[in-house]
Motif scaffolding. Structure first.
Motif, mmCIF file in Angstrom:
data_model
loop_
_atom_site.group_PDB
_atom_site.id
_atom_site.type_symbol
_atom_site.label_atom_id
_atom_site.label_comp_id
_atom_site.label_asym_id
_atom_site.label_seq_id
_atom_site.Cartn_x
_atom_site.Cartn_y
_atom_site.Cartn_z
ATOM 1 N N HIS A 82 4.064 7.802 -6.541
ATOM 2 C CA HIS A 82 3.762 7.094 -7.785
ATOM 3 C C HIS A 82 4.956 6.255 -8.245
ATOM 4 C CE1 HIS A 82 0.016 9.253 -8.047
ATOM 5 N NE2 HIS A 82 -0.226 8.807 -9.257
ATOM 6 N N ALA A 83 6.161 6.779 -8.047
ATOM 7 C CA ALA A 83 7.355 6.014 -8.410
ATOM 8 C C ALA A 83 7.456 4.737 -7.578
ATOM 9 C CB ALA A 83 8.604 6.867 -8.217
ATOM 10 N N ILE A 84 7.184 4.844 -6.287
ATOM 11 C CA ILE A 84 7.233 3.655 -5.425
ATOM 12 C C ILE A 84 6.187 2.646 -5.861
ATOM 13 C CG2 ILE A 84 6.916 2.823 -3.058
ATOM 14 C CD1 ILE A 84 7.930 5.639 -2.164
ATOM 15 N N ALA A 85 4.988 3.108 -6.185
ATOM 16 C CA ALA A 85 3.926 2.209 -6.632
ATOM 17 C C ALA A 85 4.317 1.514 -7.928
ATOM 18 C CB ALA A 85 2.626 2.984 -6.817
ATOM 19 N N ALA A 86 4.865 2.271 -8.884
ATOM 20 C CA ALA A 86 5.249 1.697 -10.173
ATOM 21 C C ALA A 86 6.343 0.652 -10.015
ATOM 22 C CB ALA A 86 5.711 2.812 -11.120
ATOM 23 N N VAL A 87 7.358 0.957 -9.210
ATOM 24 C CA VAL A 87 8.473 0.029 -9.036
ATOM 25 C C VAL A 87 8.039 -1.202 -8.244
ATOM 26 C CG1 VAL A 87 10.775 -0.231 -8.049
ATOM 27 C CG2 VAL A 87 10.177 1.867 -9.275
ATOM 28 N N ALA A 88 7.187 -1.015 -7.238
ATOM 29 C CA ALA A 88 6.686 -2.164 -6.475
ATOM 30 C C ALA A 88 5.904 -3.113 -7.375
ATOM 31 C CB ALA A 88 5.819 -1.689 -5.313
ATOM 32 N N THR A 92 -1.770 -1.131 -4.043
ATOM 33 C CA THR A 92 -2.879 -0.206 -3.867
ATOM 34 C C THR A 92 -2.297 1.175 -3.626
ATOM 35 O OG1 THR A 92 -4.285 -1.918 -2.885
ATOM 36 C CG2 THR A 92 -4.931 0.378 -2.517
ATOM 37 N N LEU A 93 -2.633 2.120 -4.493
ATOM 38 C CA LEU A 93 -2.120 3.477 -4.393
ATOM 39 C C LEU A 93 -3.245 4.395 -3.927
ATOM 40 C CD1 LEU A 93 0.110 5.607 -4.963
ATOM 41 C CD2 LEU A 93 -0.761 5.728 -7.312
ATOM 42 N N VAL A 94 -3.111 4.928 -2.725
ATOM 43 C CA VAL A 94 -4.090 5.861 -2.176
ATOM 44 C C VAL A 94 -3.537 7.260 -2.424
ATOM 45 C CG1 VAL A 94 -5.444 6.525 -0.159
ATOM 46 C CG2 VAL A 94 -4.661 4.157 -0.411
ATOM 47 N N VAL A 120 -1.381 -1.073 -11.287
ATOM 48 C CA VAL A 120 -1.574 -0.502 -9.955
ATOM 49 C C VAL A 120 -3.037 -0.127 -9.782
ATOM 50 C CG1 VAL A 120 -1.050 1.479 -8.459
ATOM 51 C CG2 VAL A 120 0.795 0.331 -9.714
ATOM 52 N N GLU A 121 -3.613 -0.490 -8.634
ATOM 53 C CA GLU A 121 -4.984 -0.105 -8.308
ATOM 54 C C GLU A 121 -4.947 1.213 -7.547
ATOM 55 O OE1 GLU A 121 -8.761 -1.504 -5.505
ATOM 56 O OE2 GLU A 121 -6.842 -2.561 -5.409
ATOM 57 N N ALA A 122 -5.688 2.211 -8.027
ATOM 58 C CA ALA A 122 -5.670 3.530 -7.397
ATOM 59 C C ALA A 122 -6.964 3.810 -6.655
ATOM 60 C CB ALA A 122 -5.438 4.617 -8.437
ATOM 61 N N VAL A 166 0.857 -1.180 0.000
ATOM 62 C CA VAL A 166 0.000 0.000 0.000
ATOM 63 C C VAL A 166 0.895 1.232 0.000
ATOM 64 C CG1 VAL A 166 -1.770 1.302 1.253
ATOM 65 C CG2 VAL A 166 -1.837 -1.207 1.224
ATOM 66 N N VAL A 167 0.637 2.154 -0.925
ATOM 67 C CA VAL A 167 1.436 3.367 -1.037
ATOM 68 C C VAL A 167 0.493 4.566 -1.022
ATOM 69 C CG1 VAL A 167 3.135 4.635 -2.410
ATOM 70 C CG2 VAL A 167 3.103 2.127 -2.481
#
Length: 419
Positions: free
Chosen positions: A217-223, A231-233, A244-246, A191-192
């Motif tokens: 967003h960079a952390i979400a993309a790389v993860a 899950t990107l909140v 990525v699920e936003a 979760v980011v």
């Protein structure tokens, strides 16, 4: 990226047209690009287009330019090979070590990082044979991006869509910049949070901050590229990275609610959002107009919740899994009471999270920029310096620290059970 040599392979799928955007992004960043399409790819995009975009000749067979031994030389001298789209057929040939055209020969001779971006119908992507081929390639050290979900050929929709050229390019640049992108987060839920919260004053105005959301967003993309379900909140308007699920929010209270909900089943939570410390105590239902009776003499503020502290408390109470790694961010400025790093150390002590990324922020510094730097502080006293680099590379380094911490915890847990 100037002077970096990149081979862009293009498979024979309808998404081959997107390779044109990728080639342009790579050439504009300074890369020398050689395009190697399959014969099937030329049914979708002609060689003249690839040659015009790359500035280099295009060929498909192993007998082209025999004196230079092109089928070997391309892979030998490349700094990166990226294939987009990588069709089911191309994945199968690459996994089995075929060398029946210039692209598969290049894949066999390349000793640089190789990035494949699959694109095919959902049924083909989910077929056991394709899954085995992808697993084989990843075991061989090839980076295989998870495909995006969305509109496919015809009326079909589902997993198997080629990620956007910008998503592929960011991972290509990361690998050229020294990133590793191991497939080490498969089966993990990450979760980011990202962006700055907006605290409403009236229907038109809000209190906010300078955070762009780029780091989160960079952390979400790389993860996601390392295998995690992400899950990107976020409050940011940036495009959502592939796979990525936003969950979109605006205020700190919304961020808290959605983050705690997602964290209930998370293995890692990275709270990179810049949360407003305060919000207006009173929110007007209509626009406040200057020179009218509604013009406020003052705007009273009240504290927002400390979301990172709430996550730590929720983990202690069992509402967040005990093994979950909690990562915070400290956007600091030095002052008369201490340096950026000193303020970060104090914040880590107060928050009780496992890792804290400390960086210096300000106007034209970090917020809204494409690079970042600082330190990763560990609850165990460890400190790692992050030299200023792209936010994608910082994300990769941070996730290295997260996986290393998870591994140490697993080993301790195994040792405790053995004892």
């Amino acid at each position: 990226m100037r002077g970096k040599r990149v081979v862009v392979g293009v498979g024979g799928g309808i998404a081959a047209y997107k390779a044109c955007g990728l080639i342009r992004l790579l050439t504009e960043s300074g890369c020398h690009v050689d395009v190697v399409p399959t014969e099937a790819a030329l049914h979708f995009v002609g060689s003249a287009t690839f040659e015009a975009l790359s500035g280099n000749p295009v060929s498909t067979g192993v007998f082209s330019d025999v004196p230079s031994v092109r089928h070997v030389a391309l892979g030998q001298r490349a700094d990166l090979v990226v294939v987009a789209p990588a069709t089911a057929d191309l994945l199968a040939r690459a996994a089995s070590g075929r060398a029946d055209d210039l692209l598969t020969s290049t894949l066999l001779t390349a000793r640089c990082p190789v990035l494949l971006a699959p694109a095919m119908h959902t049924e083909m992507w989910e077929h056991p044979a394709t899954r085995r081929n992808v697993d084989t390639l990843r075991e061989d050290g090839v980076r295989v991006m998870p495909p995006a979900s969305g509109r496919l050929t015809g009326a079909d929709t589902g997993a198997g869509r080629l990620p956007e050229p910008s998503d592929i390019a960011r991972l290509a640049w990361l690998l050229l910049d020294g990133g590793t992108l191991p497939w080490d987060l498969a089966g993990r839920h990450v979760v980011v949070t990202s962006g700055g919260t907006r605290e409403e004053i009236d229907p038109v105005r809000f209190l906010g901050n300078r955070s762009s959301g780029k780091q989160g967003h960079a952390i979400a993309a790389v993860a996601a590229a390392r295998g995690a379900r992400v899950t990107l909140v976020t409050s940011s308007d940036l495009p959502v990275p592939a796979a990525v699920e936003a969950v979109h929010i605006e205020s700190a209270l919304e961020l808290r609610e959605e983050t705690l909900r997602a964290a209930a089943h998370a293995d890692v939570v990275v709270k990179a959002a810049a949360v407003a410390d305060f919000r207006p105590a009173d929110v007007s239902e209509s626009k406040l107009k200057k020179g009218s009776e509604s013009e406020p003499a003052e705007i009273r503020l009240q504290r927002n919740p400390d979301i990172l502290a709430d996550l730590v408390a929720a983990r202690s109470a069992g509402d967040v899994p005990a093994p979950c790694v909690l990562v915070g961010f400290a956007a600091e400025t030095g002052d008369s009471s201490g340096s950026v790093l000193e303020h970060g150390r104090a914040k880590l002590s107060r928050k009780g999270c496992d890792l804290l990324v400390v960086n210096e922020v300000g106007r034209d510094t970090t917020f809204g920029q494409d690079d970042n730097g600082g330190w990763i502080l560990g609850a165990d006293g460890a400190e790692t310096t992050l030299d200023r680099a792209s936010k994608d590379l910082l994300a990769d380094r941070l996730l290295d620290a997260v996986t290393a911490l998870s591994l140490r915890r697993t080993r301790r847990s195994d040792a405790d059970r053995t004892d």
